[in-house]
Design an enzyme around this catalytic site. Structure first.
Site, PDB file in Angstrom:
ATOM      1  N   ARG A 129      -7.687   5.608  -3.328  1.00 18.08           N
ATOM      2  CA  ARG A 129      -6.938   6.771  -2.838  1.00 18.08           C
ATOM      3  C   ARG A 129      -7.187   7.884  -3.836  1.00 18.08           C
ATOM      4  O   ARG A 129      -6.918   7.738  -5.019  1.00 18.08           O
ATOM      5  CB  ARG A 129      -5.458   6.443  -2.738  1.00 18.08           C
ATOM      6  CG  ARG A 129      -4.662   7.526  -2.018  1.00 18.08           C
ATOM      7  CD  ARG A 129      -3.387   6.933  -1.505  1.00 18.08           C
ATOM      8  NE  ARG A 129      -2.526   7.910  -0.865  1.00 18.08           N
ATOM      9  CZ  ARG A 129      -1.575   8.562  -1.505  1.00 18.08           C
ATOM     10  NH1 ARG A 129      -1.364   8.370  -2.783  1.00 18.08           N
ATOM     11  NH2 ARG A 129      -0.817   9.415  -0.857  1.00 18.08           N
TER      12      ARG A 129
ATOM     13  N   HIS B 208       6.953   3.109   1.586  1.00 13.90           N
ATOM     14  CA  HIS B 208       7.394   4.453   1.179  1.00 13.90           C
ATOM     15  C   HIS B 208       8.897   4.411   0.917  1.00 13.90           C
ATOM     16  O   HIS B 208       9.394   4.953  -0.068  1.00 13.90           O
ATOM     17  CB  HIS B 208       7.158   5.488   2.284  1.00 13.90           C
ATOM     18  CG  HIS B 208       5.742   5.608   2.752  1.00 13.90           C
ATOM     19  ND1 HIS B 208       5.417   5.918   4.041  1.00 13.90           N
ATOM     20  CD2 HIS B 208       4.569   5.449   2.095  1.00 13.90           C
ATOM     21  CE1 HIS B 208       4.096   5.963   4.162  1.00 13.90           C
ATOM     22  NE2 HIS B 208       3.566   5.677   2.991  1.00 13.90           N
TER      23      HIS B 208
ATOM     24  N   ALA C 257       0.842  -1.206   0.000  1.00  7.95           N
ATOM     25  CA  ALA C 257       0.000   0.000   0.000  1.00  7.95           C
ATOM     26  C   ALA C 257       0.875   1.254   0.000  1.00  7.95           C
ATOM     27  O   ALA C 257       0.595   2.222  -0.715  1.00  7.95           O
ATOM     28  CB  ALA C 257      -0.923  -0.005   1.211  1.00  7.95           C
TER      29      ALA C 257
HETATM   30  S1  CFN Z   1       0.607   6.657   3.774  1.00 10.44           S
HETATM   31 FE1  CFN Z   1       0.723   8.868   4.041  1.00 10.44          FE
HETATM   32  S2  CFN Z   1       1.523  10.039   2.438  1.00 10.44           S
HETATM   33  S3  CFN Z   1       1.497   9.729   5.892  1.00 10.44           S
HETATM   34 FE2  CFN Z   1      -0.446  10.629   5.458  1.00 10.44          FE
HETATM   35  S4  CFN Z   1      -0.060  12.458   4.377  1.00 10.44           S
HETATM   36 FE3  CFN Z   1      -2.570   9.261   5.247  1.00 10.44          FE
HETATM   37  S5  CFN Z   1      -2.642   7.100   5.582  1.00 10.44           S
HETATM   38 MO1  CFN Z   1      -4.023   7.568   3.872  1.00 10.44          MO
HETATM   39  S6  CFN Z   1      -2.603   7.364   2.099  1.00 10.44           S
HETATM   40 FE4  CFN Z   1      -2.529   9.451   2.745  1.00 10.44          FE
HETATM   41 FE5  CFN Z   1      -0.423  10.871   2.941  1.00 10.44          FE
HETATM   42 FE6  CFN Z   1       1.723  11.171   4.312  1.00 10.44          FE
HETATM   43 FE7  CFN Z   1      -1.393   7.508   3.871  1.00 10.44          FE
HETATM   44  S7  CFN Z   1      -1.997  11.112   1.413  1.00 10.44           S
HETATM   45  S8  CFN Z   1      -4.232   9.785   3.995  1.00 10.44           S
HETATM   46  S9  CFN Z   1      -2.010  10.609   6.960  1.00 10.44           S
HETATM   47  N1  CFN Z   1      -1.104   9.456   4.084  1.00 10.44           N
HETATM   48  C1  HCA Z   2      -3.651   2.936   2.428  1.00 11.36           C
HETATM   49  C2  HCA Z   2      -4.344   4.070   1.724  1.00 11.36           C
HETATM   50  C3  HCA Z   2      -5.216   4.905   2.612  1.00 11.36           C
HETATM   51  C4  HCA Z   2      -6.405   4.124   3.132  1.00 11.36           C
HETATM   52  C5  HCA Z   2      -7.489   5.006   3.638  1.00 11.36           C
HETATM   53  C6  HCA Z   2      -8.492   4.487   4.625  1.00 11.36           C
HETATM   54  C7  HCA Z   2      -5.693   6.124   1.799  1.00 11.36           C
HETATM   55  O1  HCA Z   2      -3.234   3.046   3.568  1.00 11.36           O
HETATM   56  O2  HCA Z   2      -3.526   1.920   1.820  1.00 11.36           O
HETATM   57  O3  HCA Z   2      -8.232   3.552   5.374  1.00 11.36           O
HETATM   58  O4  HCA Z   2      -9.546   5.099   4.640  1.00 11.36           O
HETATM   59  O5  HCA Z   2      -5.515   7.233   2.221  1.00 11.36           O
HETATM   60  O6  HCA Z   2      -6.267   5.913   0.731  1.00 11.36           O
HETATM   61  O7  HCA Z   2      -4.455   5.390   3.705  1.00 11.36           O
END
Ligand code: CFN
Ligand code: HCA
Length: 534
Positions: A89, A187, A58
């Site tokens: 996403r 990441h 993911a």
């Molecule tokens: S993995 Fe990251 S990349 S850490 Fe953040 S701001 Fe969330 S969990 Mo969902 S996918 Fe999304 Fe970003 Fe950084 Fe993930 S855009 S909302 S808090 N996110």
């Molecule tokens: C991910 C993606 C996610 C899931 C969102 C959620 C996103 O972690 O695989 O659980 O609602 O932002 O799409 O974080």
């Protein structure tokens, strides 16, 4: 409603002893009278506990690579991982050349039982031929899912042979879901390969405009990066590339010419920021475009960095213009939101970033946390300076970056860099904990049991989290706003984003729907006990 140590203990006592011992380390009641409060983070989730976390696949394919629009992203594995992450996403992208925007496709090798038994390499090679035939993308990525790692398909060899055959960059990512402890490992895997194979491969020696910057860790969810770019371009910045929201392979290749890297999501991309500094001499600045005040602070810090009076003046003009337009609207919505409380649990940076925006609406965050952040995201880099402590990087080969002799240009003298770091408010380098009020809860790697327990104890007015827990809580009678996908809304970044957020949150409170639901605690006595005779 506040939670004290006794209440927290009661909650934890419902766990078996071993689980209790583990979870206790991931929960803090903020107490500023203590010199330091440590939180355990970035460690393995207890199996079976129903965590909100995702996996390395993911983080690699879904988060970092997915938004790059001119590449076809192949998922190598049985269909489930590709299908269930398809389009969920909300990383938006548009392209001047519609034949080079593959963002809406879901491409998978759809491995079957026989491929698992006899190997999937040949099928993958045929799939790459097909992708080249149909789409002719600028580059291809291949992301591995768990079964591929278990059967040992050699993705790197397939990618190498296909690259020689087709003459385009084909990159394989061994981001099997089980690597590391969360998305965070993914990441890292994605960042390493983009750094080695894409960034710096372009032939630009100079940026095409003034004040060239890259925006790192901005994924254009709900159009966030379009709003950020609108503001920056109006001030006069040249956005060389965005990593990776509405981004492209072509743009990324020239990211080395930027003079400053902005880091919006620190968690997912700090690795690239550090490597760009080592390789090309480009400093980075932690920024935050969520919330009006954070946006203003960010714009001022950027002007401080470039140190040009004309830029500073233009920055102030744009701030004044945007404030005059948006402040009166936000004030209206604030009347509905004032005095309410929020529960704010998101992935690795938004659990912190959104607190400022809630506060601007008069909403206090009573619980916040991250699914997979590391200790420095909570406790601050001043306290945890060594980000290389990360547990999830143990199994990921480190890449060693050294200055690129041809392209290394110190963008800022060491003296000026030190001076800048002194001037820029420390909050930029501090984690979430310091900004939270005493008595509020900080929780790492929340699970579904704790979600429900905390909802009952805290009775927040709004719940902000993700898809997996949204509906459970909404059915408990509490409005819920997804802070991953923004439900179907956005942007929430920058000035226009703050207005949209205020509108959406006020609407959640004002809707008459809630009159039809009675939260469970309204039907249950608040005091429970045993009558002792005598
Ligand atoms: S993995 Fe990251 S990349 S850490 Fe953040 S701001 Fe969330 S969990 Mo969902 S996918 Fe999304 Fe970003 Fe950084 Fe993930 S855009 S909302 S808090 N996110
Ligand atoms: C991910 C993606 C996610 C899931 C969102 C959620 C996103 O972690 O695989 O659980 O609602 O932002 O799409 O974080």
């Amino acid at each position: 409603m506040a939670i004290n140590e006794k209440k927290l203990e009661e909650l934890l006592n419902q766990y078996p002893t071993k689980v209790k011992r583990n979870r206790k380390k991931h929960l803090i009641i903020k107490d500023s009278s203590l010199a330091h409060q440590e939180i355990e983070a970035n460690t393995r989730t207890i199996p079976g506990i129903i965590t909100n976390r995702g996996c390395a696949f993911a983080g690699c394919k879904g988060v970092v690579l997915g938004p790059l629009k001119d590449m076809v992203h192949i998922v190598h594995g049985p269909i489930g991982c590709a299908y269930y992450t398809w389009g969920t996403r909300r990383n938006k992208a548009k392209s001047d050349d519609p034949t080079k925007n593959f963002i809406n496709y879901c491409v998978s090798s759809d491995m079957q039982e026989s491929d698992i038994v006899f190997g999937g390499e040949k099928k993958l090679a045929r799939l790459i031929d097909e992708v080249m035939d149909i789409f002719q993308p600028n580059a291809i990525t291949i992301s591995a899912t768990c079964p591929v790692g278990l059967i040992g398909d050699d993705l790197q060899a397939v990618a190498k042979a296909a690259q020689e055959k087709h003459g385009v960059e084909i990159m394989a990512f061994n981001c099997e879901g089980y690597k590391g402890v969360s998305q965070s490992a993914g990441h890292h895997i994605a960042n390493n390969i983009l750094m080695e194979r894409v960034i710096g491969q372009g032939d630009w020696e100079e940026a095409p405009g003034k004040y060239p910057i890259n925006i790192l860790g901005e994924y254009n969810i709900g159009g966030d990066s379009w709003e950020v770019e609108r503001i920056l371009e109006e001030i006069g910045y040249t956005v060389v590339s965005v990593m990776t929201g509405d981004g492209s392979y072509e743009e990324l290749k020239n990211a080395h010419v930027a003079e400053l890297n902005l880091v919006q999501c620190h968690r997912s991309i700090n690795y690239i920021a550090e490597m760009l500094e080592t390789k090309y001499g480009t400093p980075w600045l932690k920024v935050n475009f969520i919330g009006v005040q954070s946006t203003i602070e960010t714009l001022r810090n950027m002007a401080l960095y470039f140190n040009d009076p004309a830029l500073t003046q233009k920055t102030e003009e744009v701030i004044a213009k945007e404030l005059a337009r948006t402040e009166p609207i936000i004030e209206q919505y604030k009347k509905i939101c004032e005095g309410k409380t929020a529960f704010c649990f998101v992935g690795g940076s938004r659990g912190h970033h959104y607190q400022g925006l809630f506060a601007e609406l008069g909403i206090e965050t009573v619980l916040a946390g991250y699914e997979f952040a590391h200790r420095d995201d909570y406790e601050g880099r001043d306290i945890i300076p060594e980000i290389k402590l990360d547990a999830d990087t143990k199994n990921i080969p480190e890449i060693h970056v050294s200055p690129d002799e041809r392209r290394f240009r110190l963008k800022l003298s060491p003296e000026r860099l030190a001076e800048m770091k002194k001037k820029i408010p420390l909050s930029n380098y501090q984690g979430m904990n310091i900004e939270m009020k005493d008595g509020t809860i900080i929780v790492d790697d929340l699970n579904h049991f704790e979600t429900e327990e905390f909802i009952k104890l805290l009775q927040p007015d709004i719940f902000s989290s993700g898809i997996k827990d949204k509906y459970v809580v909404q059915k408990m009678g509490i409005p819920s706003k997804q802070l991953h996908s923004y439900d179907y809304s956005g942007p929430y970044a920058g000035f226009n984003g703050a207005v949209k957020f205020a509108e959406d949150i006020a609407m959640s409170f004002a809707t008459p729907t809630w009159n039809f639901i009675t939260p469970p605690w309204k039907n249950k006595p608040l005091l429970e006990g045993t009558i002792v005779e005598g």
